[in-house]
Design an enzyme around this catalytic site. Structure first.
Site, mmCIF file in Angstrom:
data_model
loop_
_atom_site.group_PDB
_atom_site.id
_atom_site.type_symbol
_atom_site.label_atom_id
_atom_site.label_comp_id
_atom_site.label_asym_id
_atom_site.label_seq_id
_atom_site.Cartn_x
_atom_site.Cartn_y
_atom_site.Cartn_z
ATOM 1 C CG ASN A 47 71.895 95.697 45.138
ATOM 2 O OD1 ASN A 47 71.342 94.871 44.504
ATOM 3 N ND2 ASN A 47 71.838 96.735 45.396
ATOM 4 C CD GLU A 49 70.083 98.852 49.199
ATOM 5 O OE1 GLU A 49 69.731 99.198 50.519
ATOM 6 O OE2 GLU A 49 70.742 99.243 47.909
ATOM 7 C CB CYS A 58 78.725 96.510 44.656
ATOM 8 S SG CYS A 58 78.629 98.045 45.689
ATOM 9 C CD GLU A 60 79.484 95.121 40.505
ATOM 10 O OE1 GLU A 60 79.052 96.159 41.531
ATOM 11 O OE2 GLU A 60 79.257 96.506 39.976
ATOM 12 C CB CYS A 95 81.009 101.496 43.048
ATOM 13 S SG CYS A 95 81.089 100.871 44.022
ATOM 14 C CB CYS A 98 82.672 97.237 42.337
ATOM 15 S SG CYS A 98 81.516 96.431 43.837
#
Ligand code: THU
Length: 164
Positions: A47, A49, A58, A60, A95, A98
């Protein structure tokens, strides 16, 4: 193709490596991900940010983007699985954003999430909608697994864009 079990272990180890690179100064929730393909390739992401929180990427999707950027379309084989690692006490599923990416690339792939090291192999309830997924508690860290298409039923796909 390599043995599926060893590809999973390879991907989990690679995801742990990527997790160490996570840029998560705001949430402090570090995520590593890896995907593996039929021809034995492994790609990782973490990830990343942003100070503008909603722009966070993210792990993934980062892994998927790394794969897409590195492998020419004609050289791509099936993506067989995704490994996700965090330091949380229970495994964390991908999430919603993703899930959308994953289903567009690999609806039949397995997703294996591994939590932080429990140390004692205790069972941890992963929770989530639709009941707890099956867990492998033989490893030191709790794991959960799903199939991508089960994580996002009736997904919006490219063929839904057909306006005739
Ligand atoms: N995160 C991921 O990397 N993958 C997920 O599927 C869930 C959330 C990241 C985004 C953010 O940096 C942090 O975890 C907390 O939400």
């Amino acid at each position: 193709m390599d043995d599926p079990g060893s590809m999973l272990e390879r991907a989990l180890a690679a995801a742990r490596g990527a997790q160490a690179h996570a840029h998560a100064p705001y949430s402090r929730f570090r995520v590593g991900a890896a995907l593996w393909t039929e021809d034995g390739r492994v790609y990782v992401g973490c990830n990343v940010e942003s100070a503008s929180f909603g722009l966070t990427l993210c792990a993934e999707r980062a892994a998927l983007a790394a794969y897409v950027a590195d492998v020419a379309p004609e050289d791509r084989t099936a993506i067989l699985g995704f490994a996700i690692v965090t330091d949380a006490s229970k495994p964390t599923p991908p999430c919603g954003a993703c899930r959308q990416w994953l289903v567009e690339w690999a609806p039949d792939a397995i997703v294996v999430a591994e939590g932080g090291l429990a140390g004692d192999g205790r069972e941890v309830d992963a929770g989530g909608g639709g009941g707890s997924p099956p867990q492998d508690t033989s490893a030191a860290a709790p794991r959960s697994r799903w199939i991508v298409r089960d994580l996002i039923p009736d997904a919006f796909r490219g063929d839904d864009l057909d306006v005739g």
